[in-house]
Structures are given as C-alpha cells and as structure tokens.
Design an enzyme around this catalytic site. Structure first.
Site, PDB file in Angstrom:
ATOM      1  CG  ASN A   7      43.374  28.985  34.864  1.00 13.26           C
ATOM      2  OD1 ASN A   7      43.944  29.704  34.066  1.00 13.26           O
ATOM      3  ND2 ASN A   7      43.332  29.240  36.166  1.00 13.26           N
ATOM      4  NE  ARG A  92      42.717  33.393  34.801  1.00 11.57           N
ATOM      5  CZ  ARG A  92      43.991  33.549  35.076  1.00 11.57           C
ATOM      6  NH1 ARG A  92      44.826  32.559  34.912  1.00 11.57           N
ATOM      7  NH2 ARG A  92      44.437  34.704  35.499  1.00 11.57           N
ATOM      8  CG  HIS A 181      43.772  38.990  40.429  1.00  9.63           C
ATOM      9  ND1 HIS A 181      44.748  39.812  40.952  1.00  9.63           N
ATOM     10  CD2 HIS A 181      44.410  37.883  40.008  1.00  9.63           C
ATOM     11  CE1 HIS A 181      45.928  39.226  40.849  1.00  9.63           C
ATOM     12  NE2 HIS A 181      45.753  38.057  40.274  1.00  9.63           N
ATOM     13  NE  ARG A 242      52.790  39.845  36.610  1.00  8.15           N
ATOM     14  CZ  ARG A 242      51.687  39.159  36.956  1.00  8.15           C
ATOM     15  NH1 ARG A 242      51.019  39.478  38.049  1.00  8.15           N
ATOM     16  NH2 ARG A 242      51.266  38.174  36.204  1.00  8.15           N
ATOM     17  CD  GLU A 388      41.551  32.166  38.567  1.00  3.62           C
ATOM     18  OE1 GLU A 388      42.731  31.824  38.604  1.00  3.62           O
ATOM     19  OE2 GLU A 388      41.139  33.248  38.147  1.00  3.62           O
TER      20      GLU A 388
END
Ligand code: ADP
Length: 403
Positions: A7, A92, A181, A242, A388
């Site tokens: 990842n 990923r 996601h 964010r 994940e």
C-alpha cells in the site's frame, strides 16, 4: 496463500505479509515521511510484532520496499528466507479511472492502463506503479494483482457520476465522480449481508467508512450506486483534515482575497481543514472528543458538524435507494467510537434506524462484526471491522486462485 500486500502512498509505505487461509498477518511494515531526511521504516513479525526501526532517509517509496524485501529474507524472525515463498502480491491502487472496474492480475496491458491513471492521482498512483515495476523485476514469476479504491464504484449510473459542468471537461479530462474506499465499502456490504443472513443482491445498504478520510456509499442490491467522494477524495463528508463538500465559490474567493496559489489552496482544503481546521487542535477524532469532553467549544462544534454531515449523507442515500435494510459502520471512527455512533444515530431514529445503546458500547476485535440496533429496528445498524491490508490480500487470493 502467502500474499504480500503493498500500500504505497505519496510519502508512506504500508505493507503486510498475510497468510490468507487463516487470515493471519505474519509481517507488518510502515514507512513514514518517505522522501525526507526523517524517513523511517518499522518492520515487525508475528507473533510478538516487536518493531525494528530502519533509517530510510533519502529513499523513494519503491526503494523502501526493496529494503523491506531484504529485511524479510534476512531477519531470523521472518517466516520466509527466500522471496519465492511469497505466492502473490496485492497492490493497493488509489485511482483506476474508467480503465479498471474490478481488481486485475497485472499483465502488460494492465500495466499500460495503470500508467494512464497516474494523472488522476498524481501523488499516489506513481509510487504504487514504481513498486509494481520493481517487484516485477525482482520477482518475475510472482503474480501481482492491482486492487483499486475506485473499482467498486464503477457501477454508478451517469446521473450519479456526472457533474453539472460543461460536457467538454468530461470529454477532455474525464472529470467525473470516481469515489474511493471501494474495497472497504464492498467488504462492509458483504460482511453486513453475512450478519443479516441474507444474500447481498437482495439488500439495500448504506456503508459508512469513517476513518481519517471518510465516505458513505449507497449499495443497492450489492452495487454501488452513489458515493460521497468524487473526482478526488476531497468531496463529501467533513474529514480529519479535509473540508469535504463546500460551496466551490469559497475557493476562488479565498484565493483572490488572500493571494493564495493553487498549491496553497489545495493544501488548505486537504490538510488544514475538517476537524483540524474547525477545532484548531488536531484532525484526530480521539483528540477532538477528548478536547470536547474538557469543554473546548471549537472541538464541540467540529464534532457537531461532523455528525450532522454524516447524518445528512445517510439521509440522502436513504432517498437514493429503492430500499434500505441496514446502515454499516466501518473504519477507525465507525468501528471504534461508540460515542460518535450514538450521536449519529440519535438523530436518525425517525428514519427507522434505532440504536441499542448497550450493544453499541460493546467493543469488538478485528473481525468481530455485530449488529448494534434494537431487535425490531426497521433498519439494522451493523459494525464491520477489518483492516485494509486483509481486504486486499483476500481480493488477491481470489484472483490468483483462478489463474
Ligand atoms: P485511515 O483513514 O488513516 O486508515 P483509520 O481508519 O485508522 O484511518 O481512522 C483513524 C481515525 O479513527 C482517527 O480520527 C482516530 O482518532 C479515529 N479513532 C480510532 N479509534 C477511535 C476511538 N476509539 N474513538 C474515536 N475515534 C477513534
């Protein structure tokens, strides 16, 4: 199957070696601040997971990965002594654009298309591609899979993914909603179906991935039909740092008034806003909750805003679907914060989402999925936990097993 999950981020590398049969993680690696003088990499092996820290100052993300491979072969605690013991690699990839609608085994054609997606996530995709190339050279016989954050959302209809902008921007630059996601939303939906004991194709689910980044997806009969993140992960919910959705005119207003450059404005929206921007302290939800508990008014406001925006997104997807059977909570905040879940669902009982406050308090370990609504809640509330890397390893195993 022993799967190396890679990842790669803009300045980070997360990697795990996972035995998929027992869903067992046997190696964990996190490299942070990559590309700076302070770059470091922590590697640990099962069962103790005692971290060893390596200095990787000045290395690129793929050079950190090369260093990790070296460590995996040499460390006496490592379960492997030869890289050929790795059966497959799962990568990923943040953006798959319109080229990838599902995970793929990376062949020459896929690699060519991956290159075309780099402009869609210029910070994340290039280092991931560089890792793929390096591994292809070092492990030419080992199959590699690309798992995309965007792929699950490929089923969105045009009315959901198009923006009301002049059509030329879609045609020239492929500006549309891609979401993110995706692996997490897909996994959460499947696990919720298992919990409810019904096939996914019969269900309407609203999956909420609430972590540092956050997004909510309407999963109608197993398919993503809309999601809150957009062309980039900046759209939608308020997040740790964010802003999420704001009036787009604010951006040009601030730029004009303060003489901000494009890059500065980008940093304000992505790294200085959200919980951090409003609370003024931290973008981490645990810090915000602690500050609010101590009476900090700005932290309280940040949490109220966060909760309100999640509630509105859930409400809008209730409207978007043909049925709603369950709301599914996952990721750092969704899985772990009983307090946030209570605040969110306190406002949603009138829609038939009725939390059982005691069940909500029960803490779960990874993989301990559960229903936390009252028995006769018309719409169930589920918590699904997973990391994940495990999800990517499962996807990789699925594809490579079919080769
Ligand atoms: P990422 O998006 O980086 O993978 P995670 O899914 O790990 O992030 O989520 C990180 C967020 O989850 C942080 O805001 C963190 O404060 C929050 N979080 C983790 N545990 C808890 C908890 N027990 N209570 C409240 N928030 C939590």
């Amino acid at each position: 199957m022993l799967v190396l999950v890679v990842n790669a981020g803009s300045s980070s590398l997360k990697s795990q070696l996972i035995e998929t049969d027992g869903k067992l993680t046997v190696m964990k690696c996190i490299a942070e601040k990559v590309g700076t003088d302070q770059a470091f990499m922590n590697v640990s092996f099962a069962p103790e997971f005692q971290k060893t820290r390596y200095n990787v100052a000045g290395k690129t993300v793929e050079q950190c990965l090369a260093k990790l491979l070296e460590v995996m072969v040499e460390d006496i605690e490592s379960p492997i002594s030869n890289l050929n013991q790795i059966d497959a690699v799962g990568n990923r990839i943040v953006a798959g654009g319109e080229y990838f609608t599902r995970s793929v085994v990376i062949d020459a054609q896929a690699r060519e298309n991956l290159a075309k997606c780099e402009e869609l996530a210029p910070l994340h995709n290039p280092p991931a591609d560089a890792c793929i190339d390096m591994l292809r050279e070092m492990l030419p016989e080992t199959p590699q899979v690309a798992v995309f954050d965007t792929a699950f959302h490929a089923t969105m209809p045009p009315k959901a993914y198009m923006y009301p902008l002049p059509m030329e921007y879609y045609e020239k630059y492929h500006i549309r909603r891609y979401g993110a996601h995706g692996t997490s939303h897909r996994y959460a939906a499947q696990q919720a179906a298992n919990l409810l004991g019904r096939p996914l194709r019969d269900l309407g689910l609203i999956t909420c991935h609430l972590g540092n980044g956050g997004s909510i997806t309407a999963v109608n009969h197993g398919k993503s039909i809309d999601t809150t993140m957009g062309f980039t992960p900046l759209e939608g919910l308020m997040m740790g740092t964010r802003s999420g959705s704001i009036d787009p005119a604010i951006i040009t207003y601030i730029m004009r008034r303060e003489g901000k450059s494009f890059d500065e404005m980008d940093a304000i929206l992505n790294r200085e806003s959200g919980i951090l921007g409003v609370s003024g302290k931290s973008g981490d939800m645990r810090d915000a909750l602690a500050a609010a508990a101590g009476g900090d008014e700005r932290a309280k406001l940040a949490i109220e805003m966060y909760v309100y925006r999640v509630q509105k997104a859930i409400g809008s997807y209730y409207a978007a679907m043909t049925r709603t059977d369950a709301v599914v909570m996952t990721a750092g905040i969704g899985e772990n914060s009983a307090e946030l879940r209570e605040l969110i669902f306190d406002g949603l009982a009138h829609m038939g989402m009725i939390l059982d406050k005691e069940r909500n308090q029960v803490e779960g370990a990874i993989g301990m999925n559960r229903i936390i609504s009252i028995d006769d809640s018309p719409i169930k509330i589920c918590v699904v936990t997973a990391d994940e890397e495990i999800r990517i390893a499962r996807e990789t195993d699925n594809l490579v097993s079919q080769l």
